[in-house]
Design a protein around this motif. Structure first.
Motif, short mmCIF file in Angstrom:
data_model
loop_
_atom_site.label_atom_id
_atom_site.label_comp_id
_atom_site.label_asym_id
_atom_site.label_seq_id
_atom_site.Cartn_x
_atom_site.Cartn_y
_atom_site.Cartn_z
N PHE A 1 3.38 -5.87 -0.98
CA PHE A 1 4.72 -5.78 -0.41
C PHE A 1 5.13 -7.06 0.31
CE2 PHE A 1 3.07 -1.43 -0.59
CZ PHE A 1 4.08 -0.80 -1.29
N ARG B 1 -5.47 -5.82 -1.35
CA ARG B 1 -5.34 -4.37 -1.45
C ARG B 1 -4.69 -3.98 -2.78
NH1 ARG B 1 -1.73 -1.42 2.94
NH2 ARG B 1 -0.11 -2.45 1.68
N GLU C 1 -10.95 -2.92 5.99
CA GLU C 1 -10.64 -1.49 5.89
C GLU C 1 -9.29 -1.25 5.21
OE1 GLU C 1 -13.12 0.02 9.82
OE2 GLU C 1 -11.06 -0.70 10.01
N GLN D 1 -10.08 -1.38 1.67
CA GLN D 1 -10.85 -0.19 1.25
C GLN D 1 -10.00 1.08 1.26
OE1 GLN D 1 -14.47 0.08 3.53
NE2 GLN D 1 -15.24 -1.89 2.82
N ALA D 2 -8.99 1.12 2.12
CA ALA D 2 -8.15 2.33 2.21
C ALA D 2 -7.52 2.67 0.87
CB ALA D 2 -7.07 2.13 3.27
N ALA D 3 -7.21 1.63 0.09
CA ALA D 3 -6.60 1.88 -1.22
C ALA D 3 -7.58 2.52 -2.19
CB ALA D 3 -6.08 0.57 -1.80
N ASN E 1 2.95 -4.39 4.81
CA ASN E 1 2.68 -2.95 4.98
C ASN E 1 1.19 -2.66 5.11
OD1 ASN E 1 5.36 -2.23 4.92
ND2 ASN E 1 5.39 -2.13 2.70
N LEU E 2 0.57 -3.35 6.02
CA LEU E 2 -0.84 -3.06 6.32
C LEU E 2 -0.90 -2.06 7.47
CD1 LEU E 2 -2.16 -6.74 6.20
CD2 LEU E 2 -2.25 -5.03 4.36
#
Lengths: 372, 224
Positions: B94, B158, B107, B110-112, B98-99
């Motif tokens: 984005f 990400r 992290e 990794q969240a994705a 948008n983190l």
């Protein structure tokens, strides 16, 4: 990073809010634990009165406010003895008196000497009182030890002085803290000639307790037969009211705790709309977002529940010190109090976080992405 | 969304796609086709609808008209499996990054991958991407402490995390210095060589000159 790790990270990110939410749950659990233990203990104390007699059935006056205030005529007890299937029916009068500040509530049992053995009384030392001996008394051995009396000593209860003729034990521990005297004497003291409080019925071998109980119920509609502790409510309205107060109090505590969790989760939702939108935009399912929000509430609530159990334990200790409850309230901690507390915490977490979780799951990814 | 064959047809196909917000035309009807393995740069004046198009191609919002197919998946009304599509078929970097501010750079990457890869794979993949984007030293830092360029690179990492066939990047080099921009461009080129597709929106001539093709979106007409 794991999903659980993310949940814990989110909780730690708002320590004050998480702590206040846990406190709301803790207060609810404290109320549930304290009310639960209090009710269980009072139930246990009251039920033990019934269990003093080694009986298959206990008979009391129906719908009395307190089992100790139940009155049944000795005539009825004698008639109950004639009901088919009844082997023996014994009547006992119960009364209460204060002995001293340390023993503000002593239960007195009026029982004919010949009924002692069927009633489960075991004389440990000395002898029984005489049938109509107005100045003789037996002491439960626990009470005797507590007041420092032995066989042959004098004891004064409510301005009446008695000679201790014997020490006894009964089949339940509660009975060991009572005192016992001739039935006729206790009837005279309480102006209840010809009356007893409870009847204790043993049935014939091979007879079914339920069948005999039903026959007694039908023949004596003014009386209640009690076979189990759960029947106790039929006779003792106080216990029903205590049980109802416990339920009402627990519901109120749950509502307070749910409101606390809901409030925090909702505030958190409004602050994190963008975050939820980001999760959705990178492919998180709605279910995963719901799991995140509810998971955070569950962890906080479980911590709150543990704290609530500790607070409840403290509250019970405080209650135990109250003059009004001394001697009556012996806390009983059942194992299920912990599972009940955990269930309470989990229910509160789920119900409190459900709406915010659904709102979070419905955040459109694009709305969140554009939100600054 | 219908599941398509990844080996056939273009990676991105948009026909007659447009978007309005009330009376405002956000994107005038446009046709766009991007072949698999192609690196296309979208350019155009501000407000012409470049970001809007990226959002629609990423299934973040629906177009008012036209047909969109990305990586063989038809998007639009009644589309299903959108979570899977957003996670596995496209990666979006984005413009505003948008983190998640609370999570570290590692992290965030990794969240994705949560729910899409095993823990060990998530760790390995995030380390690999952060290294490729020269972010290893900042892996444990949170976005508010990162520079704009570093945040942008984390957002790109990400987007690449789940190895999606299509990368959509909105101004991916806007806040990068020359070295970092070159790094990102190289990664995109390599991605395309391996069969991936990149569609980047940019005003940055460094990116425009690196792409296989530049597509210009005309300004959207107002009103009506």
């Amino acid at each position: 990073m794991t999903f659980i790790g993310l949940i814990l990270r989110n909780i730690r990110a708002r320590p004050l809010r998480s702590a206040l939410t846990a406190l709301a749950v803790a207060i609810g659990v404290m109320a549930v634990v304290a009310l639960g233990v209090l009710t269980d203990s009072l139930n246990h104390t009251a039920t033990q009165i019934l269990e003093i007699g080694e009986a298959d059935l206990t008979i009391s006056q129906k719908n009395t406010d307190d089992i100790i205030n139940s009155t049944i005529s000795q005539e009825d007890i004698a008639k109950i003895g004639q009901v088919p299937g009844v082997r023996r029916a014994v009547g006992a009068l119960l009364g209460t008196d204060a002995y001293d500040d340390q023993h503000p509530l002593v239960i007195e049992v009026g029982l004919a000497p010949e009924d002692q053995a069927p009633f489960g009384v075991n004389i440990l030392e000395g002898r029984s009182y005489g049938t109509d001996a107005a100045n003789e008394i037996m002491l439960g051995y626990v009470f005797a030890s507590s007041v420092g009396k032995r066989v042959g000593d004098q004891i004064t209860i409510d301005d009446n002085t008695y000679t201790v003729t014997g020490l006894y034990s009964t089949n339940v521990s509660f009975g060991n803290s009572t005192v016992m005297m001739p039935l006729s004497h206790l009837q005279g003291l309480n102006r209840l000639d010809g009356q007893v409080s409870l009847g204790f019925v043993q049935v014939d071998k091979g007879a079914r307790v339920e069948t005999v109980g039903k026959a007694i119920d039908e023949a004596f509609p003014q009386l209640a037969t009690i076979a189990t502790a759960s029947d106790f409510g039929r006779a003792d309205r106080n216990l029903m009211l205590i049980g109802a107060a416990n339920t009402g109090g627990s519901i109120l505590a749950a509502l307070i705790a749910i409101t606390g969790v809901l409030n925090t989760s909702l505030l958190s939702f409004f602050e994190r709309i963008r975050e939820f939108g980001i999760y959705r935009s990178i492919g998180w399912s709605r279910r995963r977002v719901i799991a995140l929000v509810i998971g955070e509430a569950v962890v906080v609530s479980v911590v709150g529940a543990a704290l609530g159990v500790a607070l409840g334990w403290g509250a019970i200790n405080v209650l135990q010190q109250l003059d009004q409850l001394r001697g009556i309230f012996q806390p009983i901690y059942k194992a299920d109090i912990f599972t009940r507390s955990l269930s309470f915490g989990l229910t509160v977490a789920f119900l409190g976080a459900l709406y915010p979780a659904l709102r979070a799951a419905l955040v459109a990814p694009i709305t969140a992405v554009r939100r600054e | 969304m219908s599941r398509g064959n990844h080996n056939d047809g273009p990676a991105i196909e948009a026909r007659g796609v447009s978007k309005r917000y009330g009376r405002t035309v956000a994107l005038a009807p446009i046709d766009l086709s991007v072949a698999r393995g192609e690196f296309v740069v979208l350019v155009g004046p501000s407000g012409c609808g470049k970001s809007t198009l990226v959002n629609m191609l990423g299934a973040l919002e629906r177009s008012d008209t036209g047909v969109i197919e990305v990586a063989g998946h038809r998007l639009g009304r009644g589309a299903r499996h959108l979570n899977h599509f957003r996670r596995m078929e496209v990666g979006i970097a984005f413009q505003l990054h948008n983190l998640i501010p609370r999570l570290t750079a590692r992290e965030n990457v990794q969240a994705a991958m949560l729910g899409a890869a095993r823990r060990r794979d998530r760790v390995e993949r995030s380390e690999e991407l952060l290294d490729a984007l020269d972010l290893t030293a900042r892996a444990n830092d949170r976005p508010p402490t990162l520079s704009g360029g570093e945040r942008q690179r984390v957002a790109i990492a990400r987007a690449l995390a789940n190895k999606p066939p299509v990368i959509l990047a909105d101004e991916p080099t806007g806040s990068l210095d020359d070295d970092a921009a070159e790094l990102v461009i190289d990664i995109f080129k390599e991605w395309c060589l391996e069969g991936g597709t990149v569609l980047a929106v940019s005003h940055d001539p460094r990116l425009s000159s690196a792409g296989d093709r530049v597509v210009t979106i005309p300004v959207a007409a107002e009103g009506g």
